[in-house]
Write a protein that holds these residues in place. Sequence first.
Motif, PDB file in Angstrom:
ATOM      1  N   TYR A  93      15.318 -12.576  -5.713  1.00  0.00           N
ATOM      2  CA  TYR A  93      13.976 -12.026  -5.936  1.00  0.00           C
ATOM      3  C   TYR A  93      12.950 -12.968  -5.315  1.00  0.00           C
ATOM      4  CZ  TYR A  93       9.483 -11.233  -8.028  1.00  0.00           C
ATOM      5  OH  TYR A  93       8.138 -11.036  -8.181  1.00  0.00           O
ATOM      6  N   GLY A  94      11.935 -12.373  -4.702  1.00  0.00           N
ATOM      7  CA  GLY A  94      10.756 -13.109  -4.277  1.00  0.00           C
ATOM      8  C   GLY A  94      10.959 -14.008  -3.078  1.00  0.00           C
ATOM      9  N   TYR A  95       9.853 -14.547  -2.642  1.00  0.00           N
ATOM     10  CA  TYR A  95       9.838 -15.515  -1.551  1.00  0.00           C
ATOM     11  C   TYR A  95       8.566 -16.323  -1.689  1.00  0.00           C
ATOM     12  CZ  TYR A  95       9.508 -17.611   3.049  1.00  0.00           C
ATOM     13  OH  TYR A  95       9.405 -18.519   4.070  1.00  0.00           O
ATOM     14  N   GLY A  96       8.680 -17.598  -1.449  1.00  0.00           N
ATOM     15  CA  GLY A  96       7.512 -18.463  -1.465  1.00  0.00           C
ATOM     16  C   GLY A  96       7.752 -19.670  -0.605  1.00  0.00           C
ATOM     17  N   GLN A  97       6.690 -20.375  -0.347  1.00  0.00           N
ATOM     18  CA  GLN A  97       6.770 -21.596   0.441  1.00  0.00           C
ATOM     19  C   GLN A  97       5.931 -22.658  -0.229  1.00  0.00           C
ATOM     20  OE1 GLN A  97       6.004 -20.410   4.486  1.00  0.00           O
ATOM     21  NE2 GLN A  97       7.159 -22.127   5.279  1.00  0.00           N
ATOM     22  N   ASP A  98       6.523 -23.812  -0.452  1.00  0.00           N
ATOM     23  CA  ASP A  98       5.781 -24.923  -1.033  1.00  0.00           C
ATOM     24  C   ASP A  98       4.961 -25.585   0.064  1.00  0.00           C
ATOM     25  OD1 ASP A  98       6.936 -24.393  -3.467  1.00  0.00           O
ATOM     26  OD2 ASP A  98       8.488 -25.915  -3.262  1.00  0.00           O
ATOM     27  N   GLU A  99       3.831 -26.114  -0.318  1.00  0.00           N
ATOM     28  CA  GLU A  99       2.938 -26.758   0.634  1.00  0.00           C
ATOM     29  C   GLU A  99       3.662 -27.873   1.385  1.00  0.00           C
ATOM     30  OE1 GLU A  99      -1.249 -29.021   0.212  1.00  0.00           O
ATOM     31  OE2 GLU A  99      -1.033 -27.195  -0.987  1.00  0.00           O
ATOM     32  N   GLY A 100       3.533 -27.865   2.701  1.00  0.00           N
ATOM     33  CA  GLY A 100       4.122 -28.907   3.523  1.00  0.00           C
ATOM     34  C   GLY A 100       5.583 -28.680   3.880  1.00  0.00           C
ATOM     35  N   GLN A 101       6.178 -27.601   3.409  1.00  0.00           N
ATOM     36  CA  GLN A 101       7.586 -27.315   3.700  1.00  0.00           C
ATOM     37  C   GLN A 101       7.702 -26.303   4.836  1.00  0.00           C
ATOM     38  OE1 GLN A 101      10.265 -28.772   2.124  1.00  0.00           O
ATOM     39  NE2 GLN A 101       8.734 -30.052   1.147  1.00  0.00           N
ATOM     40  N   GLU A 102       8.705 -26.486   5.697  1.00  0.00           N
ATOM     41  CA  GLU A 102       8.925 -25.555   6.798  1.00  0.00           C
ATOM     42  C   GLU A 102       9.621 -24.287   6.327  1.00  0.00           C
ATOM     43  OE1 GLU A 102      10.622 -27.147  10.357  1.00  0.00           O
ATOM     44  OE2 GLU A 102       9.494 -29.009  10.151  1.00  0.00           O
ATOM     45  N   SER A 103      10.628 -24.439   5.466  1.00  0.00           N
ATOM     46  CA  SER A 103      11.347 -23.261   4.979  1.00  0.00           C
ATOM     47  C   SER A 103      10.818 -22.889   3.601  1.00  0.00           C
ATOM     48  CB  SER A 103      12.850 -23.524   4.922  1.00  0.00           C
ATOM     49  OG  SER A 103      13.135 -24.516   3.970  1.00  0.00           O
ATOM     50  N   GLY A 104      11.198 -21.709   3.172  1.00  0.00           N
ATOM     51  CA  GLY A 104      10.725 -21.209   1.890  1.00  0.00           C
ATOM     52  C   GLY A 104      11.822 -21.188   0.844  1.00  0.00           C
ATOM     53  N   TRP A 105      11.580 -20.415  -0.219  1.00  0.00           N
ATOM     54  CA  TRP A 105      12.535 -20.320  -1.306  1.00  0.00           C
ATOM     55  C   TRP A 105      12.608 -18.885  -1.823  1.00  0.00           C
ATOM     56  CZ3 TRP A 105       9.847 -18.397  -5.304  1.00  0.00           C
ATOM     57  CH2 TRP A 105       8.494 -18.726  -5.434  1.00  0.00           C
ATOM     58  N   ASN A 106      13.716 -18.587  -2.460  1.00  0.00           N
ATOM     59  CA  ASN A 106      13.911 -17.340  -3.199  1.00  0.00           C
ATOM     60  C   ASN A 106      14.360 -17.715  -4.604  1.00  0.00           C
ATOM     61  OD1 ASN A 106      15.540 -16.335  -0.299  1.00  0.00           O
ATOM     62  ND2 ASN A 106      13.715 -15.276  -0.956  1.00  0.00           N
ATOM     63  N   TRP A 107      14.150 -16.804  -5.543  1.00  0.00           N
ATOM     64  CA  TRP A 107      14.758 -16.942  -6.859  1.00  0.00           C
ATOM     65  C   TRP A 107      16.154 -16.356  -6.748  1.00  0.00           C
ATOM     66  CZ3 TRP A 107      12.714 -19.946 -10.298  1.00  0.00           C
ATOM     67  CH2 TRP A 107      11.323 -20.127 -10.336  1.00  0.00           C
ATOM     68  N   ARG A 108      17.122 -16.973  -7.416  1.00  0.00           N
ATOM     69  CA  ARG A 108      18.498 -16.485  -7.373  1.00  0.00           C
ATOM     70  C   ARG A 108      19.135 -16.647  -8.743  1.00  0.00           C
ATOM     71  NH1 ARG A 108      23.138 -19.733  -4.371  1.00  0.00           N
ATOM     72  NH2 ARG A 108      22.751 -21.026  -6.176  1.00  0.00           N
TER      73      ARG A 108
END
Length: 162
Positions: free
Chosen positions: A26-41
């Motif tokens: 679920y979802g997608y986001g990117q933390d400040e200063g990071q090149e790649s993002g994240w998903n909830w799993r």
Amino acid sequence: MNKIYGATIRQDGVEHIGRKKWELFYGYGQDEGQESGWNWRQLFDHAPTKAEIQESILEAIDAEAQKKILSGLTFNGLLVWLSAENQRNYTATAIRIQTGDTTVLPVSVKLGADEAPVLQEFATAGDFLAFFNTVNKHISDTLAEAWKAKLSIDWDKYELKE
């Protein structure tokens, strides 16, 4: 749900990834200063029901909102720790000030992290109420953002595929 890093796109859905393994994204986001993002799993050892999927996603949204309310506000560049107790104390003080009780002034509030706390003193009713309004706006905006996320979920993407 767990936040996993390395994602480049949103991957909403449930995948059967093994004999007795299903993976919910679920979802997608990117933390400040990071090149790649994240998903909830979340991993399941059984085919999750629609109710389990909804519960997992809604709990993740609620947990993020609570985390953002608790430690996502800065005032004058300093962290405002909005525990439930602090929220109640700020509200009680604002009510007293708004009803004309100025005996609570000046009001001192601890800002910043525990490692480097700063005592902010609000000498006037207007100064404290400006701070209190900032707190309330942060909480309202965060809750509105969570509701927007909940209402925008396309539950059809979570139908199990065999």
